[in-house]
Design a protein around this motif. Sequence first.
Motif, PDB file in Angstrom:
ATOM      1  N   THR A   1      -2.523 -10.539   8.542  1.00 30.89           N
ATOM      2  CA  THR A   1      -1.996  -9.453   9.371  1.00 30.89           C
ATOM      3  C   THR A   1      -3.017  -9.149  10.463  1.00 30.89           C
ATOM      4  O   THR A   1      -4.061  -9.796  10.561  1.00 30.89           O
ATOM      5  CB  THR A   1      -1.754  -8.181   8.528  1.00 30.89           C
ATOM      6  OG1 THR A   1      -3.023  -7.640   8.124  1.00 30.89           O
ATOM      7  CG2 THR A   1      -0.910  -8.477   7.307  1.00 30.89           C
TER       8      THR A   1
ATOM      9  N   CYS B   1      -2.228 -14.957   0.206  1.00 30.10           N
ATOM     10  CA  CYS B   1      -2.730 -14.070   1.257  1.00 30.10           C
ATOM     11  C   CYS B   1      -1.830 -14.169   2.480  1.00 30.10           C
ATOM     12  O   CYS B   1      -1.593 -15.270   2.986  1.00 30.10           O
ATOM     13  CB  CYS B   1      -4.171 -14.437   1.629  1.00 30.10           C
ATOM     14  SG  CYS B   1      -4.918 -13.328   2.849  1.00 30.10           S
ATOM     15  N   ILE B   2      -1.336 -13.033   2.921  1.00 33.95           N
ATOM     16  CA  ILE B   2      -0.495 -12.983   4.115  1.00 33.95           C
ATOM     17  C   ILE B   2      -1.324 -12.385   5.245  1.00 33.95           C
ATOM     18  O   ILE B   2      -1.709 -11.217   5.180  1.00 33.95           O
ATOM     19  CB  ILE B   2       0.766 -12.139   3.873  1.00 33.95           C
ATOM     20  CG1 ILE B   2       1.594 -12.751   2.735  1.00 33.95           C
ATOM     21  CG2 ILE B   2       1.596 -12.040   5.147  1.00 33.95           C
ATOM     22  CD1 ILE B   2       2.812 -11.941   2.366  1.00 33.95           C
TER      23      ILE B   2
ATOM     24  N   SER C   1      -0.849 -10.565  -2.771  1.00 34.70           N
ATOM     25  CA  SER C   1      -0.926 -11.216  -1.461  1.00 34.70           C
ATOM     26  C   SER C   1      -1.996 -10.602  -0.571  1.00 34.70           C
ATOM     27  O   SER C   1      -2.184 -11.038   0.565  1.00 34.70           O
ATOM     28  CB  SER C   1       0.435 -11.138  -0.757  1.00 34.70           C
ATOM     29  OG  SER C   1       0.778  -9.791  -0.465  1.00 34.70           O
TER      30      SER C   1
ATOM     31  N   VAL D   1       7.726  -7.931  -8.777  1.00 36.35           N
ATOM     32  CA  VAL D   1       7.661  -8.080  -7.321  1.00 36.35           C
ATOM     33  C   VAL D   1       6.527  -7.244  -6.739  1.00 36.35           C
ATOM     34  O   VAL D   1       5.770  -7.709  -5.873  1.00 36.35           O
ATOM     35  CB  VAL D   1       9.008  -7.690  -6.680  1.00 36.35           C
ATOM     36  CG1 VAL D   1       8.879  -7.591  -5.165  1.00 36.35           C
ATOM     37  CG2 VAL D   1      10.078  -8.711  -7.043  1.00 36.35           C
ATOM     38  N   ILE D   2       6.378  -6.011  -7.215  1.00 36.59           N
ATOM     39  CA  ILE D   2       5.304  -5.146  -6.719  1.00 36.59           C
ATOM     40  C   ILE D   2       3.939  -5.765  -7.005  1.00 36.59           C
ATOM     41  O   ILE D   2       3.053  -5.809  -6.140  1.00 36.59           O
ATOM     42  CB  ILE D   2       5.399  -3.743  -7.352  1.00 36.59           C
ATOM     43  CG1 ILE D   2       6.629  -3.001  -6.825  1.00 36.59           C
ATOM     44  CG2 ILE D   2       4.135  -2.936  -7.070  1.00 36.59           C
ATOM     45  CD1 ILE D   2       6.607  -2.739  -5.339  1.00 36.59           C
ATOM     46  N   ASN D   3       3.751  -6.265  -8.217  1.00 38.15           N
ATOM     47  CA  ASN D   3       2.459  -6.852  -8.575  1.00 38.15           C
ATOM     48  C   ASN D   3       2.192  -8.145  -7.821  1.00 38.15           C
ATOM     49  O   ASN D   3       1.050  -8.416  -7.431  1.00 38.15           O
ATOM     50  CB  ASN D   3       2.402  -7.094 -10.086  1.00 38.15           C
ATOM     51  CG  ASN D   3       2.110  -5.832 -10.868  1.00 38.15           C
ATOM     52  OD1 ASN D   3       0.961  -5.437 -11.030  1.00 38.15           O
ATOM     53  ND2 ASN D   3       3.147  -5.178 -11.343  1.00 38.15           N
ATOM     54  N   MET D   4       3.229  -8.946  -7.605  1.00 33.19           N
ATOM     55  CA  MET D   4       3.052 -10.150  -6.802  1.00 33.19           C
ATOM     56  C   MET D   4       2.720  -9.781  -5.359  1.00 33.19           C
ATOM     57  O   MET D   4       1.925 -10.455  -4.695  1.00 33.19           O
ATOM     58  CB  MET D   4       4.320 -11.005  -6.846  1.00 33.19           C
ATOM     59  CG  MET D   4       4.553 -11.713  -8.163  1.00 33.19           C
ATOM     60  SD  MET D   4       3.327 -13.018  -8.477  1.00 33.19           S
ATOM     61  CE  MET D   4       4.005 -13.724  -9.982  1.00 33.19           C
ATOM     62  N   GLY D   5       3.330  -8.701  -4.877  1.00 33.70           N
ATOM     63  CA  GLY D   5       3.038  -8.250  -3.520  1.00 33.70           C
ATOM     64  C   GLY D   5       1.592  -7.814  -3.365  1.00 33.70           C
ATOM     65  O   GLY D   5       0.932  -8.131  -2.370  1.00 33.70           O
ATOM     66  N   ILE D   6       1.079  -7.103  -4.368  1.00 32.68           N
ATOM     67  CA  ILE D   6      -0.332  -6.703  -4.344  1.00 32.68           C
ATOM     68  C   ILE D   6      -1.227  -7.940  -4.340  1.00 32.68           C
ATOM     69  O   ILE D   6      -2.287  -7.963  -3.716  1.00 32.68           O
ATOM     70  CB  ILE D   6      -0.648  -5.804  -5.552  1.00 32.68           C
ATOM     71  CG1 ILE D   6       0.118  -4.481  -5.431  1.00 32.68           C
ATOM     72  CG2 ILE D   6      -2.145  -5.548  -5.677  1.00 32.68           C
ATOM     73  CD1 ILE D   6      -0.011  -3.583  -6.643  1.00 32.68           C
TER      74      ILE D   6
ATOM     75  N   TYR E   1       0.419 -18.828   1.764  1.00 27.75           N
ATOM     76  CA  TYR E   1       0.902 -17.465   1.990  1.00 27.75           C
ATOM     77  C   TYR E   1       1.262 -16.756   0.684  1.00 27.75           C
ATOM     78  O   TYR E   1       1.498 -15.546   0.688  1.00 27.75           O
ATOM     79  CB  TYR E   1       2.111 -17.488   2.920  1.00 27.75           C
ATOM     80  CG  TYR E   1       1.789 -18.021   4.298  1.00 27.75           C
ATOM     81  CD1 TYR E   1       0.870 -17.369   5.123  1.00 27.75           C
ATOM     82  CD2 TYR E   1       2.382 -19.190   4.769  1.00 27.75           C
ATOM     83  CE1 TYR E   1       0.558 -17.865   6.380  1.00 27.75           C
ATOM     84  CE2 TYR E   1       2.076 -19.691   6.026  1.00 27.75           C
ATOM     85  CZ  TYR E   1       1.162 -19.025   6.824  1.00 27.75           C
ATOM     86  OH  TYR E   1       0.845 -19.518   8.069  1.00 27.75           O
TER      87      TYR E   1
ATOM     88  N   ASN F   1      -3.725 -14.726  -6.047  1.00 23.48           N
ATOM     89  CA  ASN F   1      -2.323 -14.681  -6.453  1.00 23.48           C
ATOM     90  C   ASN F   1      -1.852 -16.009  -7.031  1.00 23.48           C
ATOM     91  O   ASN F   1      -0.833 -16.059  -7.725  1.00 23.48           O
ATOM     92  CB  ASN F   1      -1.441 -14.290  -5.271  1.00 23.48           C
ATOM     93  CG  ASN F   1      -0.241 -13.456  -5.700  1.00 23.48           C
ATOM     94  OD1 ASN F   1      -0.279 -12.788  -6.731  1.00 23.48           O
ATOM     95  ND2 ASN F   1       0.823 -13.489  -4.921  1.00 23.48           N
TER      96      ASN F   1
END
Length: 320
Positions: free
Chosen positions: A312, A309-310, A218, A211-216, A306, A224
């Motif tokens: 912001t 890339c999310i 984004s 999850v952490i690596n997938m979050g990075i 998404y 991703n």
Amino acid sequence: VYLLIPIRPSPRPVVPPLVYSEFGDDDELSPQWTSWLIPMFVVANVIVFFATMSVNNCPQHSQHCVARFLGRFSFEHLRDNPLFGPSSQTLEKLGSLDWFRVVEKHQAWRLLTCIWLHAGVIHLAINMLSIVFIGTRLEQQFGFVRIGVIYVMSGMGGSILSSLFIRNDISVGASGALFGLLGSMLSELLTNWTIYSNKIAAFLTLLFVIVINMGIGSLPYVDNFAHVGGFLTGFFLGFLLMARPQIKWLERQHIPQGRRLTSKYKPYQYILWLLSLALLIAGFVVALVLLFKGEDGNDHCHWCRYLSCIPTSRWSCDSV
């Protein structure tokens, strides 16, 4: 005087139950291989990076190279490449992933060559350290053939999914292959669930890392889609290539002849094997057909952008 002493049959030796540690490192019955393929992959990536920098030859076309004392191996200006690496033109020339060249120019080989290229020293170092940390243990447990297949196929799976969704940028890196190794670790834990101790802790730890690596992934300028494609490919391949025999099969020499097991694997392992094979083949076939028909994945999945890339208030995702 002879004494009649009853002879009792020797008791059958008690065999302690075989229990794997959370990732199988303490399994004495599992063959241990020497890891050589993963180090070779690392060496190959480093050699390719040096070759890329040599071809790039920054001083030949720029007066603003970083570390000019390195000569032709000096880096592009940090404004152009903050990862201390070559120009995008050099990467494109040497085989980066580019939708237009893959589909319109029929350069399908880029689906594989891009996983050996890296955008810079930082990019290379992060990927290689992660691959050594994850891949070495897996190769020791499962051998170079299976890990080699997972590495290459996951890299290609990541490239295919990336090409389906990203058209305006080029992509390089071994991250798809790396995430494939992570995916195979998860499926290996699930398909061999009944033989592990500390399985819950191992599952939660592995899930947290993923999850952490997938979050990075984004964040902007991180592909991703390659991570997701590589992860899914490795996840399904793990069910196909990493199933371990059930414990009673490994202890079969201690089981009476009349009670010998006839099945090496548990029924659920066979079911997972068949489902994974079907989904893997279907996924690759459908994705390749859509890709070379020129379909844009974003037209079929409007929210999928998404994943990579999310947006912001600090950055936008217009290029994705």
